[in-house]
Design an enzyme around this catalytic site. Sequence first.
Site, PDB file in Angstrom:
ATOM      1  N   ALA A  94       5.296  -4.485   7.503  1.00 46.48           N
ATOM      2  CA  ALA A  94       4.829  -3.351   8.303  1.00 46.48           C
ATOM      3  C   ALA A  94       3.629  -2.699   7.630  1.00 46.48           C
ATOM      4  CB  ALA A  94       5.953  -2.334   8.487  1.00 46.48           C
ATOM      5  N   ARG A 131      -6.425   2.060   6.798  1.00 46.81           N
ATOM      6  CA  ARG A 131      -6.365   0.919   7.714  1.00 46.81           C
ATOM      7  C   ARG A 131      -4.991   0.741   8.369  1.00 46.81           C
ATOM      8  NH1 ARG A 131      -6.195  -0.161   2.600  1.00 46.81           N
ATOM      9  NH2 ARG A 131      -4.566  -1.476   1.705  1.00 46.81           N
ATOM     10  N   ASN A 168       2.698 -11.804   0.392  1.00 41.19           N
ATOM     11  CA  ASN A 168       3.296 -12.338  -0.827  1.00 41.19           C
ATOM     12  C   ASN A 168       3.742 -13.768  -0.584  1.00 41.19           C
ATOM     13  OD1 ASN A 168       6.092 -12.929  -2.191  1.00 41.19           O
ATOM     14  ND2 ASN A 168       5.000 -11.549  -3.561  1.00 41.19           N
ATOM     15  N   ALA A 193       7.626 -14.535  -0.552  1.00 46.34           N
ATOM     16  CA  ALA A 193       8.295 -14.028   0.639  1.00 46.34           C
ATOM     17  C   ALA A 193       8.017 -14.921   1.835  1.00 46.34           C
ATOM     18  CB  ALA A 193       7.834 -12.602   0.923  1.00 46.34           C
ATOM     19  N   CYS A 210      -3.343 -17.398 -26.333  1.00 41.37           N
ATOM     20  CA  CYS A 210      -4.264 -17.381 -27.478  1.00 41.37           C
ATOM     21  C   CYS A 210      -5.680 -17.037 -27.024  1.00 41.37           C
ATOM     22  CB  CYS A 210      -4.229 -18.716 -28.210  1.00 41.37           C
ATOM     23  SG  CYS A 210      -4.845 -20.100 -27.249  1.00 41.37           S
TER      24      CYS A 210
END
Length: 699
Positions: free
Chosen positions: A33, A67, A126, A129, A181
């Site tokens: 949503a 938005r 995602n 998901a 590293c």
Amino acid sequence: MAAETPTATWPSVLRTKELQHKIRTAKVLCVGAGGIGCELLKTLVCSGFRTIEVIDLDTIETSNLNRQFLFRKQHVGHSKANTAAQVIKRICPAASITAYHANIKESRFDVDFFRSFDLVLNGLDNLEARRHVNRLCLAAERPLVESGTAGYLGQVSVHLKGRTECFECQPKAAPKTYPICTLRNTPDKPIHTIVWSKDLLFNRLFGRPEAISDLDEQAQREEGQQQQAAEANGAAEGEEGGAAAAATAAVAEDPSFYLRRDGEDSLDYASRIFERVYATDIERLCGVKELWEKRAPPKPLRLGELLPEAELTTVRSALAGAKEAAGAGSKVPSASRALGLNNASQKWTLSQNASVLLLATALYHELRKDEASGVGSASFDKDDDLAVDFVTAASNLRSICYGIPEQSLFDAKGMAGNIIHAIATTNAIISGLIVTEAIKLLAGCVESLRNTFLNEFPVSKRQLVVVRMEPPNKKCMVCGKTQLTLRINTETTTLASLLSGVIKKRLAVNTPNLLAGGFLYEEGEGLEEDEVEAYAAMLTKTLAQLPGGGLRHGTILTVQDQSQHFGVELILVHTDDLKEEEAPEGFVLEGSLPEPAAPPQEAPEGQGAAPVQAPAAAATAGRAKEAVKETDDGVLVLDDDDEEEAPRQAATKSRKRGLDEGEAEDGSEPDAKRAKGGAPAAAVAAAGDDDGVIMIDDD
């Protein structure tokens, strides 16, 4: 799912009362949503849909308001799903909107739950998901309409079990990882210093003292591999590994050093940390000559040379002003604004970076020491201005040491927060395309279904590129019943690392069950207390030390997830000489992985598909394939020269495997909260930072 109507033709079927009735009575599940989800809910009710359920785990943030038009300032902190449902009900009182403020991976959202819907529409950002939803849709035999946006780019794809590629039929780019590293000793890109500042230094100063991060585990694994390589191969091959080990030893961190001492002034503490990190540690690294034979060594920074007393006085005044504002109940400005640095797009000078770092560190200790998310328990949040100030300044100072370009506050926030700045118009266009494909499914116009790509610039004079859907990929691990090969060091890798890095992260399994010979490991509900304790005791053991003879070279490990109706087999290949460059995560997953599909067919002119020219030659196609990259949220990007080829490359889809005899050949997978769209493996332009995959800041 609506039955196919062979006589129905698109779009003339839109005029029929039968279709209008199907739209009114269809039961639709919207997952997400956020940016797309808000537009999608509005478009659905405006198109006549009346029974909708929406699931979203997130709460509304201030950054969403530009938005996600269903939300207002007073909604900040509230559930996205619940708020969106309330607002849509006011827009269309006749609509039945059921909201779940929950994680789609929860056990209550199982196959039976998915079977209760006619359509499943994804508005996630995602990857995990989306893979989870894909597997459950396959198991429930329900059509899935996927979507994704990134700036001006967007895509919509349709997935039907047994007829089209599933979401996982085409490979997805894994989140970018970097050798520890490199982050600690030899960074050479801005993203390296950003990750170091956010995941190492920030957590060391403000996080839980006992917390072990992914980078800590990676460091332990790499040190073990370097030691093993040195013992097995002698000094010649262990030379570079020895240099890295020496560098790590040179800057060995005593955790207590990073704690503020009793009675220590907060700015004195910040100055002590500065000197340790940017002077002492850098000088020690310069002493490891082997690291600098092919690259310039870093240059240490001395605080006394950067900030004369007058500028330190300015920092102290800003700190005093912030404390006074906090005491009066006023809003405390961020460290950068307190110092008058109000232009987020302008890069800071060396002295300004040092001032921001000192002030941000002091503010954490002066104003947040007693908060639940303060010093000792903090974690980086891209919407926390003070955290972003600290990471920006810390990474820029490290970049200056190594001669790496610095970043503005705006750019550093985007990289640290994995942000692609979303555009409302793109979300609106994509939501309209989702509903168009949903109506086609209800009408039974399967032959008219298309995967659609929205480009920033026209391709062959077309802003929207439409392609046919590809059949299922026989080599898909979800719907093609394949085996994967896992190259890993079974002598040093623990079961916990296998579960977190391979099973849950790369395979997106939610509640794994592992079986191989006499070895068994289970997670999920229904376990007895003694079983939970026994399985927990296995986590620290290396794979070779596990019960039943261990997981060794040649072992076939069966991985299952009952909640997703998913299963796959891993063939273990013991490898003790994995190079950091090819396996920064400590393993390589390969074998029968999905391969890019052949270019999709052209859609007939009469059926609304944008014509796409076939590749002129294999070389051209290969070049296009290399140009196309996919973000973690599934949006694909290509270079300008290859825009013509992109729409033909492939599609993202998948199917599942059954777990028990007699079950349908379905599969499903764990989910999380951020994933958007996934469609043909080509067509939209790549969204990424300097060298990493970035995710939409949308949902």
